[in-house]
Design a protein around this motif. Structure first.
Motif, mmCIF file in Angstrom:
data_model
loop_
_atom_site.group_PDB
_atom_site.id
_atom_site.type_symbol
_atom_site.label_atom_id
_atom_site.label_comp_id
_atom_site.label_asym_id
_atom_site.label_seq_id
_atom_site.Cartn_x
_atom_site.Cartn_y
_atom_site.Cartn_z
ATOM 1 N N GLU A 1 0.838 -1.195 0.000
ATOM 2 C CA GLU A 1 0.000 0.000 0.000
ATOM 3 C C GLU A 1 0.877 1.251 0.000
ATOM 4 O OE1 GLU A 1 -3.448 -0.756 3.025
ATOM 5 O OE2 GLU A 1 -1.621 -1.737 3.750
ATOM 6 N N PRO A 2 0.440 2.325 -0.650
ATOM 7 C CA PRO A 2 1.218 3.570 -0.606
ATOM 8 C C PRO A 2 1.351 4.077 0.827
ATOM 9 C CG PRO A 2 -0.483 3.666 -2.301
ATOM 10 C CD PRO A 2 -0.768 2.440 -1.489
ATOM 11 N N ALA A 3 2.525 4.547 1.178
ATOM 12 C CA ALA A 3 2.752 5.019 2.547
ATOM 13 C C ALA A 3 1.855 6.191 2.903
ATOM 14 C CB ALA A 3 4.219 5.402 2.716
ATOM 15 N N ASP A 4 1.499 7.011 1.912
ATOM 16 C CA ASP A 4 0.699 8.192 2.230
ATOM 17 C C ASP A 4 -0.773 7.863 2.523
ATOM 18 O OD1 ASP A 4 -0.244 7.680 -0.336
ATOM 19 O OD2 ASP A 4 0.615 9.487 -1.216
ATOM 20 N N ARG A 5 -1.149 6.568 2.473
ATOM 21 C CA ARG A 5 -2.475 6.164 2.916
ATOM 22 C C ARG A 5 -2.569 6.127 4.432
ATOM 23 N NH1 ARG A 5 -4.775 1.063 2.240
ATOM 24 N NH2 ARG A 5 -6.555 2.113 3.157
ATOM 25 N N ASN B 1 14.108 -0.095 7.324
ATOM 26 C CA ASN B 1 13.435 -1.343 7.681
ATOM 27 C C ASN B 1 12.107 -1.019 8.362
ATOM 28 O OD1 ASN B 1 13.114 -4.133 8.041
ATOM 29 N ND2 ASN B 1 13.955 -4.017 10.111
ATOM 30 N N SER B 2 11.092 -0.759 7.568
ATOM 31 C CA SER B 2 9.821 -0.271 8.089
ATOM 32 C C SER B 2 8.677 -0.840 7.257
ATOM 33 C CB SER B 2 9.794 1.267 8.032
ATOM 34 O OG SER B 2 8.561 1.775 8.467
ATOM 35 N N THR B 3 7.734 -1.507 7.923
ATOM 36 C CA THR B 3 6.602 -2.083 7.186
ATOM 37 C C THR B 3 5.428 -1.119 7.078
ATOM 38 O OG1 THR B 3 5.804 -3.113 9.224
ATOM 39 C CG2 THR B 3 7.193 -4.453 7.785
ATOM 40 N N GLU B 4 5.411 -0.067 7.908
ATOM 41 C CA GLU B 4 4.448 1.017 7.756
ATOM 42 C C GLU B 4 5.015 2.246 8.449
ATOM 43 O OE1 GLU B 4 0.795 1.181 10.374
ATOM 44 O OE2 GLU B 4 1.267 -0.953 10.552
ATOM 45 N N PRO B 5 4.530 3.446 8.121
ATOM 46 C CA PRO B 5 5.111 4.654 8.708
ATOM 47 C C PRO B 5 5.126 4.605 10.232
ATOM 48 C CG PRO B 5 3.706 5.240 6.862
ATOM 49 C CD PRO B 5 3.505 3.770 7.095
ATOM 50 N N HIS B 6 6.304 4.836 10.815
ATOM 51 C CA HIS B 6 6.456 4.874 12.264
ATOM 52 C C HIS B 6 7.805 5.509 12.593
ATOM 53 C CE1 HIS B 6 8.991 1.315 11.577
ATOM 54 N NE2 HIS B 6 9.421 1.406 12.825
ATOM 55 N N VAL B 7 8.035 5.729 13.883
ATOM 56 C CA VAL B 7 9.333 6.242 14.324
ATOM 57 C C VAL B 7 9.970 5.226 15.266
ATOM 58 C CG1 VAL B 7 8.332 7.570 16.243
ATOM 59 C CG2 VAL B 7 10.582 8.197 15.342
ATOM 60 N N HIS B 8 11.251 5.019 15.091
ATOM 61 C CA HIS B 8 12.061 4.101 15.903
ATOM 62 C C HIS B 8 13.050 4.941 16.682
ATOM 63 C CE1 HIS B 8 14.868 0.522 16.381
ATOM 64 N NE2 HIS B 8 15.737 1.521 16.433
ATOM 65 N N ALA C 1 4.034 0.396 2.132
ATOM 66 C CA ALA C 1 3.794 -0.302 3.397
ATOM 67 C C ALA C 1 3.380 -1.739 3.101
ATOM 68 C CB ALA C 1 2.710 0.412 4.198
ATOM 69 N N PHE C 2 3.660 -2.630 4.062
ATOM 70 C CA PHE C 2 3.426 -4.053 3.846
ATOM 71 C C PHE C 2 2.646 -4.634 5.018
ATOM 72 C CE2 PHE C 2 7.278 -2.822 1.661
ATOM 73 C CZ PHE C 2 7.145 -3.408 0.407
ATOM 74 N N ARG C 3 1.414 -5.057 4.749
ATOM 75 C CA ARG C 3 0.607 -5.770 5.738
ATOM 76 C C ARG C 3 0.046 -7.022 5.064
ATOM 77 N NH1 ARG C 3 -3.407 -1.283 8.219
ATOM 78 N NH2 ARG C 3 -3.827 -0.889 5.996
ATOM 79 N N GLY C 4 -0.459 -7.941 5.841
ATOM 80 C CA GLY C 4 -0.998 -9.168 5.262
ATOM 81 C C GLY C 4 0.086 -9.984 4.583
#
Length: 206
Positions: free
Chosen positions: A62-66, A165-172, A94-97
């Motif tokens: 999915e596009p990250a901006d979603r 290394n990020s499956t969806e937008p987040h902060v580490h 982004a990667f889910r499922g």
């Protein structure tokens, strides 16, 4: 174990806690690149959700901006000196499922790329008392600070992205004892003297 470094949350709004060292150490299942006490925060909307799950979510990237947090401002969690920045890594989908399974199979390649391959766009801030704080997965082209710059807690650093290394937008976030991550040891961290657990939603504004 060294004394923890106490930080401010590097954001405003609502964020979901993941991979917290309050639940396990090493928090990310590895000690590689001094990540033993690292923590992740995923931006969520007012209902505590990220992007809605659709049929396509389970089948394709999915596009990250979603995602509601893509591009949200990120702030300095402590005052100190910027010792390194990286701002040119691309933001990927982004990667889910099922796509997340395929993404996991490429993990070895990212590890082989080293720290920058995993952290993506990032800022390293050295605190006056010694530890260095890393803020990772920023949006490409969003970093607002430069090495050698003094920053105050709460000062804008950049924006939440989906680089490295990020499956969806987040902060580490992680704290280390040396600015060269490859030589560093992990340092525990807290936020206002505490540490949220996995699944807890954090809102610094209450």
């Amino acid at each position: 174990m060294p004394e923890p470094v106490d930080l401010a949350y590097p954001f405003q709004g609502r964020w979901l806690t993941q991979n917290s060292p309050a639940n396990r150490v090493p928090s990310h299942g590895t000690t590689l690149f001094a990540t033993s006490y690292a923590i992740d925060f995923v931006p969520v909307d007012a209902t505590g959700r990220t992007a809605p799950v659709r049929v396509g979510t389970l089948l394709r990237p999915e596009p990250a901006d979603r995602f509601p947090g893509f591009g949200r401002p990120l702030l300095a969690p402590a005052s100190g000196t910027v010792v390194a920045v990286h701002d040119q890594a691309p933001d990927h989908d982004a990667f889910r499922g099922l796509p997340s399974v395929r993404y996991a199979l490429t993990q070895r390649r990212r590890v082989a790329a080293g720290w920058e391959g995993l952290a993506g766009n990032h800022v390293l801030i050295e605190l006056p008392e010694g530890p260095v704080v890393a803020i990772c997965h920023l949006q490409r082209g969003s970093v607002l600070v430069t090495p050698g710059q003094q920053v105050a807690v709460g000062e804008a650093l950049g924006r939440c992205g989906n680089s490295g290394n990020s499956t969806e937008p987040h902060v580490h976030l992680q704290a280390i004892d040396h600015p060269d991550v490859r030589r560093a040891a992990a340092v525990p961290l807290t936020f206002a003297g505490g540490l949220p657990r996995n699944g807890e939603i954090v809102d610094p504004e209450g």
